[in-house]
Design an enzyme around this catalytic site. Structure first.
Site, short mmCIF file in Angstrom:
data_model
loop_
_atom_site.label_atom_id
_atom_site.label_comp_id
_atom_site.label_asym_id
_atom_site.label_seq_id
_atom_site.Cartn_x
_atom_site.Cartn_y
_atom_site.Cartn_z
N HIS A 1 0.84 -1.20 0.00
CA HIS A 1 0.00 0.00 0.00
C HIS A 1 0.88 1.26 0.00
O HIS A 1 2.07 1.20 0.31
CB HIS A 1 -0.91 0.03 1.23
CG HIS A 1 -2.10 -0.88 1.11
ND1 HIS A 1 -2.04 -2.21 1.41
CD2 HIS A 1 -3.38 -0.64 0.70
CE1 HIS A 1 -3.22 -2.78 1.20
NE2 HIS A 1 -4.06 -1.84 0.76
N LYS B 1 -0.38 4.74 4.62
CA LYS B 1 -1.25 3.78 5.32
C LYS B 1 -0.73 3.52 6.73
O LYS B 1 0.47 3.32 6.92
CB LYS B 1 -1.35 2.46 4.54
CG LYS B 1 -2.32 1.49 5.17
CD LYS B 1 -2.76 0.39 4.22
CE LYS B 1 -3.69 -0.60 4.91
NZ LYS B 1 -4.96 -0.01 5.33
P1 NAD Z 1 -7.47 9.43 5.01
O1 NAD Z 1 -6.54 9.67 6.14
O2 NAD Z 1 -7.16 10.00 3.67
O3 NAD Z 1 -8.95 9.93 5.41
C1 NAD Z 1 -9.52 9.79 6.68
C2 NAD Z 1 -10.42 10.99 6.90
O4 NAD Z 1 -11.17 10.77 8.10
C3 NAD Z 1 -9.62 12.30 7.09
O5 NAD Z 1 -10.20 13.34 6.32
C4 NAD Z 1 -9.76 12.57 8.59
O6 NAD Z 1 -9.70 13.94 8.91
C5 NAD Z 1 -11.16 11.98 8.83
N1 NAD Z 1 -11.43 11.71 10.24
C6 NAD Z 1 -10.60 11.18 11.18
N2 NAD Z 1 -11.23 11.13 12.37
C7 NAD Z 1 -12.47 11.64 12.18
C8 NAD Z 1 -13.59 11.88 13.02
N3 NAD Z 1 -13.53 11.61 14.32
N4 NAD Z 1 -14.73 12.41 12.48
C9 NAD Z 1 -14.78 12.72 11.17
N5 NAD Z 1 -13.74 12.54 10.31
C10 NAD Z 1 -12.61 12.01 10.82
O7 NAD Z 1 -7.63 7.84 4.93
P2 NAD Z 1 -8.26 6.95 3.75
O8 NAD Z 1 -7.19 6.45 2.85
O9 NAD Z 1 -9.44 7.65 3.17
O10 NAD Z 1 -8.74 5.68 4.60
C11 NAD Z 1 -9.66 5.80 5.66
C12 NAD Z 1 -9.93 4.42 6.24
O11 NAD Z 1 -10.57 3.60 5.25
C13 NAD Z 1 -8.68 3.65 6.66
O12 NAD Z 1 -8.98 2.88 7.81
C14 NAD Z 1 -8.42 2.74 5.47
O13 NAD Z 1 -7.67 1.60 5.78
C15 NAD Z 1 -9.83 2.39 5.09
N6 NAD Z 1 -10.03 1.92 3.71
C16 NAD Z 1 -10.95 0.94 3.54
C17 NAD Z 1 -11.26 0.50 2.28
C18 NAD Z 1 -12.35 -0.52 2.11
O14 NAD Z 1 -12.68 -0.89 0.97
N7 NAD Z 1 -12.98 -0.97 3.20
C19 NAD Z 1 -10.59 1.05 1.16
C20 NAD Z 1 -9.67 2.06 1.36
C21 NAD Z 1 -9.39 2.52 2.66
#
Ligand code: NAD
Length: 265
Positions: free
Chosen positions: A154, A158
């Site tokens: 990744h 991450k």
């Molecule tokens: P990222 O860091 O780009 O985005 C996370 C967002 O959440 C940020 O904007 C952050 O400010 C916000 N955030 C954090 N705490 C918060 C809160 N208390 N209230 C509101 N917003 C809040 O990360 P990302 O790459 O978008 O990934 C996010 C999550 O999704 C990770 O856990 C990642 O592993 C997961 N993910 C899952 C899949 C899937 O298919 N299930 C795919 C990609 C990523």
């Protein structure tokens, strides 16, 4: 259907806003990000490189749950339990994509599944969910002398490892083999580890660049090796799956569901 997005400023959050805006039958009803995010009060569409959508970025999740039939959460595992409690309080369906959940949070999810519809999956893409089914079948078919190893790569930002998807693929292999995943999993190897123990399911983790998500499951035998792989080049595959899951929750009885349920796999 009125859908909300938590973490709308994130990599996944912005992709989700674009996906909802372009999916027939969906309305982006409310979004939020962390209270200290500088774009609070701005327009969710602009944040996602679209024309303004008239949806303001709220500073807390309560307003989002109050305004929606389903909320999609791709944020941080530290706040998952609070989001689940709000979903239950508002009788709102929850689509949870956040990875790195602790055992405690998984127990909270299981309990909440008796009250509302929840779709939780560490990977919402069609391809990876198909891959998990194939991995289970291959593990079922091959003799246990084939060593199972899961490799994932990744992007450099991450924060959890091995990825939730890699662990889910390991669980699929363990289920196919009829063994307990936690007993078989070797998440890290370092130093003088000794020879590989029979039946281990090993993990290897790579981090770097802007890799969206690569997963390879290897079945290594004597004289031959089978590899099943999925490579994501675009986050939209996860957003598409999450929005499909949100639409699928409509009228669904309470339960803790996975993407295999949503996709009918
Ligand atoms: P990222 O860091 O780009 O985005 C996370 C967002 O959440 C940020 O904007 C952050 O400010 C916000 N955030 C954090 N705490 C918060 C809160 N208390 N209230 C509101 N917003 C809040 O990360 P990302 O790459 O978008 O990934 C996010 C999550 O999704 C990770 O856990 C990642 O592993 C997961 N993910 C899952 C899949 C899937 O298919 N299930 C795919 C990609 C990523």
């Amino acid at each position: 259907m009125r859908i909300g997005v938590l973490g709308c400023a994130g990599r996944m959050g912005r992709s989700l806003v674009r996906q909802i805006a372009s999916t027939p039958g969906c309305v982006l009803a409310a979004v939020c990000d962390r209270p200290d995010f500088p774009g609070i009060g701005g327009d969710a569409g602009v944040l996602a490189d679209l024309e303004p959508l008239g949806v303001t970025v709220a500073e807390g999740p309560a307003a989002v749950f109050a305004a929606c039939e389903a909320v999609i959460d791709f944020t941080s595992p530290l706040v998952t339990a609070g989001h689940v409690a709000l979903a239950v309080a508002h009788r709102c369906a929850l689509v949870l994509g956040t990875t790195g959940l602790s055992g405690d949070v998984e127990a909270v999810l299981a309990e909440a599944g008796s009250r509302i519809a929840i779709v939780a999956a560490p990977n919402m893409s069609l391809g990876v969910n198909l891959l998990a089914g194939l991995v289970k079948r291959v593990a079922q078919t091959l003799e246990s002398s084939f060593d199972i190893e899961v490799l994932e790569m990744h992007h450099r930002a991450k924060v959890d490892a091995p990825s939730g998807t890699a662990l889910a693929l390991g669980r699929a292999a363990a289920a196919g083999r009829g063994v307990a995943f936690e007993d078989a999993a070797v998440r890290v190897r370092d130093g003088h580890t000794g020879a590989r123990r029979p039946g281990e399911i090993g993990f290897a983790v790579l981090r770097g660049g802007d890799v969206v998500g690569d997963h390879v499951v290897m079945f290594a035998g004597d004289g031959e090796r089978i590899e099943l792989a999925h490579r994501a080049s675009n986050r939209d595959i996860y957003a598409r799956g999450a929005v499909t899951a949100a639409l699928w929750t409509r009228g669904r009885p309470p339960g803790l569901y996975g993407m295999a349920d949503v996709l009918g796999l």
